[in-house]
Design a protein around this motif. Structure first.
Motif, PDB file in Angstrom:
ATOM      1  N   LEU A 180      28.077  -3.378 135.313  1.00 23.37           N
ATOM      2  CA  LEU A 180      29.178  -3.537 134.373  1.00 23.37           C
ATOM      3  C   LEU A 180      29.083  -4.941 133.780  1.00 23.37           C
ATOM      4  N   LEU A 181      29.545  -5.100 132.573  1.00 23.57           N
ATOM      5  CA  LEU A 181      29.653  -6.441 131.996  1.00 23.57           C
ATOM      6  C   LEU A 181      30.993  -7.023 132.413  1.00 23.57           C
ATOM      7  N   GLU A 182      30.959  -8.205 133.033  1.00 23.62           N
ATOM      8  CA  GLU A 182      32.213  -8.871 133.383  1.00 23.62           C
ATOM      9  C   GLU A 182      32.720  -9.630 132.160  1.00 23.62           C
ATOM     10  N   ILE A 183      33.975  -9.381 131.838  1.00 27.45           N
ATOM     11  CA  ILE A 183      34.577  -9.988 130.650  1.00 27.45           C
ATOM     12  C   ILE A 183      35.684 -10.938 131.084  1.00 27.45           C
ATOM     13  N   ASN A 184      35.689 -12.119 130.526  1.00 27.68           N
ATOM     14  CA  ASN A 184      36.748 -13.094 130.812  1.00 27.68           C
ATOM     15  C   ASN A 184      37.937 -12.771 129.900  1.00 27.68           C
ATOM     16  N   ILE A 185      38.745 -11.795 130.348  1.00 27.75           N
ATOM     17  CA  ILE A 185      39.827 -11.322 129.480  1.00 27.75           C
ATOM     18  C   ILE A 185      41.008 -12.280 129.422  1.00 27.75           C
ATOM     19  N   SER A 186      41.232 -13.008 130.527  1.00 24.95           N
ATOM     20  CA  SER A 186      42.433 -13.845 130.553  1.00 24.95           C
ATOM     21  C   SER A 186      42.194 -15.160 129.817  1.00 24.95           C
ATOM     22  N   GLY A 187      40.929 -15.458 129.489  1.00 26.89           N
ATOM     23  CA  GLY A 187      40.622 -16.699 128.782  1.00 26.89           C
ATOM     24  C   GLY A 187      40.662 -17.928 129.684  1.00 26.89           C
ATOM     25  N   HIS A 221      34.372 -16.629 135.439  1.00 25.64           N
ATOM     26  CA  HIS A 221      33.090 -16.187 134.913  1.00 25.64           C
ATOM     27  C   HIS A 221      33.309 -15.051 133.924  1.00 25.64           C
ATOM     28  N   GLY A 222      32.259 -14.732 133.211  1.00 31.86           N
ATOM     29  CA  GLY A 222      32.324 -13.552 132.353  1.00 31.86           C
ATOM     30  C   GLY A 222      32.069 -13.872 130.897  1.00 31.86           C
ATOM     31  N   PHE A 223      31.701 -12.837 130.155  1.00 32.90           N
ATOM     32  CA  PHE A 223      31.496 -12.981 128.720  1.00 32.90           C
ATOM     33  C   PHE A 223      32.844 -13.128 128.031  1.00 32.90           C
ATOM     34  N   LEU A 224      32.883 -13.930 126.991  1.00 36.53           N
ATOM     35  CA  LEU A 224      34.054 -13.903 126.129  1.00 36.53           C
ATOM     36  C   LEU A 224      34.090 -12.544 125.447  1.00 36.53           C
ATOM     37  N   PRO A 225      35.273 -12.017 125.189  1.00 33.83           N
ATOM     38  CA  PRO A 225      35.344 -10.716 124.507  1.00 33.83           C
ATOM     39  C   PRO A 225      34.503 -10.687 123.232  1.00 33.83           C
ATOM     40  N   SER A 226      34.472 -11.824 122.523  1.00 33.26           N
ATOM     41  CA  SER A 226      33.732 -11.860 121.254  1.00 33.26           C
ATOM     42  C   SER A 226      32.211 -11.829 121.454  1.00 33.26           C
ATOM     43  N   ASP A 227      31.748 -12.061 122.694  1.00 30.41           N
ATOM     44  CA  ASP A 227      30.303 -12.011 122.960  1.00 30.41           C
ATOM     45  C   ASP A 227      29.859 -10.696 123.580  1.00 30.41           C
ATOM     46  N   ALA A 228      30.810  -9.820 123.843  1.00 24.80           N
ATOM     47  CA  ALA A 228      30.475  -8.604 124.598  1.00 24.80           C
ATOM     48  C   ALA A 228      29.567  -7.666 123.809  1.00 24.80           C
ATOM     49  N   SER A 229      29.790  -7.578 122.516  1.00 22.75           N
ATOM     50  CA  SER A 229      28.986  -6.646 121.727  1.00 22.75           C
ATOM     51  C   SER A 229      27.516  -7.068 121.710  1.00 22.75           C
ATOM     52  N   ALA A 230      27.283  -8.381 121.583  1.00 23.98           N
ATOM     53  CA  ALA A 230      25.901  -8.879 121.597  1.00 23.98           C
ATOM     54  C   ALA A 230      25.260  -8.635 122.966  1.00 23.98           C
ATOM     55  N   ALA A 231      26.051  -8.772 124.020  1.00 27.02           N
ATOM     56  CA  ALA A 231      25.511  -8.529 125.364  1.00 27.02           C
ATOM     57  C   ALA A 231      25.124  -7.066 125.528  1.00 27.02           C
ATOM     58  N   LEU A 232      25.963  -6.204 125.013  1.00 26.25           N
ATOM     59  CA  LEU A 232      25.668  -4.772 125.116  1.00 26.25           C
ATOM     60  C   LEU A 232      24.431  -4.416 124.292  1.00 26.25           C
TER      61      LEU A 232
END
Ligand SMILES: *Cc1c(COP(=O)(O)O)cnc(C)c1O
Length: 216
Positions: free
Chosen positions: A109-116, A121-132
Motif C-alpha cells: 500500500l502507499l502510505e499517505i501523510n493525510i494529516s499533514g 512518514h508518507g507521500f503527500l497527497p499531491s505526490d500520490a499519483s506520481a508514485a502510483l
C-alpha cells in the motif's frame, strides 16, 4: 468493528482486523493467533524477525506497518503478506528491485501523510499519483490501496475528516489510473477505528484495545 460496519450499512466481512502485536510477548502473540486472529502486524523489523521465526509453525499472515529502511527490506519482505507502508519513491524502487531479484511480486500500500503532520512518514497527497504511476512501471510491485493515520489531536471529527480525505484520494487515484486496483484502505487504530470503518476502511490496525487489562 462488526457493530460499526453494520450500523453504517457495510458487511462485517468487508473490514479485516489486523492486530498490532508490538506491545506483547511471543506467547501472547501465539495466543492471539490461536484465538482466531491470523492477520498480525509489526511496525519494527527487529521485532518482526524473531516473532515470525518463532511462530513459523503457524500460518500467520504478517503485515508490516512501520517505516522500513531499505537495508532491512531483504530480511523483512520474505515473511510479509502485505507491506502497508511504502512511504517514498526510494523505498518503492528498492522493494521492486528486491522483488525482481527474487522473481516475486510484492503486495503493498502507499502510505499517505493525510494529516499533514511533518513528523509523519508518507507521500503527500499531491505526490500520490506520481508514485502510483511509478509503481505501474514496476511489474514486481502490486499496489493494492492506501494506508494512513489520522491526526493525533482533534478528536473523532478530525479523524473522520482525515479518513474521508484518504478515501477520496483513493477514489480520485482509481479514476485516474483505471488499470490499478486500489481496493484496500488501511486506516483506523484503537482510538479511531469506528470513524475509519464509517469512512470505508477495509483493514484496521488495532493494538492496545486488544490487550487492555492483560499483562503483556
Ligand atoms: C501500533 C500501531 C497501530 C496500533 O495502535 P493502537 O493505537 O495501539 O491500536 C496501528 N498502526 C501503526 C502504524 C502502529 O504502529
Amino acid at each position: 468493528m462488526a457493530e460499526t460496519a453494520l450500523a453504517c450499512g457495510r458487511s462485517s466481512d468487508d473490514v479485516q482486523l489486523v492486530a498490532a502485536t508490538k506491545y506483547v510477548s511471543l506467547e501472547l502473540t501465539r495466543q492471539l493467533f490461536e484465538a482466531g486472529c491470523q492477520d498480525l502486524a509489526e511496525s519494527r523489523p527487529q521485532d518482526l524477525w524473531p516473532k515470525a521465526e518463532a511462530l513459523q509453525d503457524l500460518s500467520v499472515r504478517w503485515h508490516f506497518i512501520g517505516h522500513l529502511q531499505r537495508n532491512k527490506l531483504a530480511r523483512t519482505l520474505p515473511v510479509v503478506t502485505l507491506l502497508h507502508s511504502v512511504d517514498s519513491l526510494r523505498l518503492l524502487e528498492a522493494v521492486a528491485q528486491w522483488a525482481d531479484h527474487q522473481q516475486r511480486v510484492v503486495r503493498a500500500l502507499l502510505e499517505i501523510n493525510i494529516s499533514g503532520d511533518e513528523n509523519k512518514h508518507g507521500f503527500l497527497p499531491s505526490d500520490a499519483s506520481a508514485a502510483l504511476q511509478a509503481a505501474s512501471q514496476l511489474p514486481s510491485m502490486r499496489i493494492d490501496g492506501l494506508m494512513g493515520m489520522a491526526a493525533l489531536e482533534g478528536g473523532p471529527d478530525r479523524a473522520r475528516r482525515d479518513f474521508a480525505a484518504l478515501r477520496e484520494l483513493r477514489d480520485c487515484l482509481q479514476a485516474e489510473h483505471p488499470s490499478a486496483s486500489l481496493r484496500e484502505l488501511s486506516m483506523g487504530m484503537s482510538g479511531d477505528f469506528r470513524e475509519a470503518i464509517q469512512e470505508g476502511a477495509t483493514l484496521v490496525r488495532i493494538g492496545s484495545a486488544l490487550f487492555e487489562g492483560i499483562a503483556t
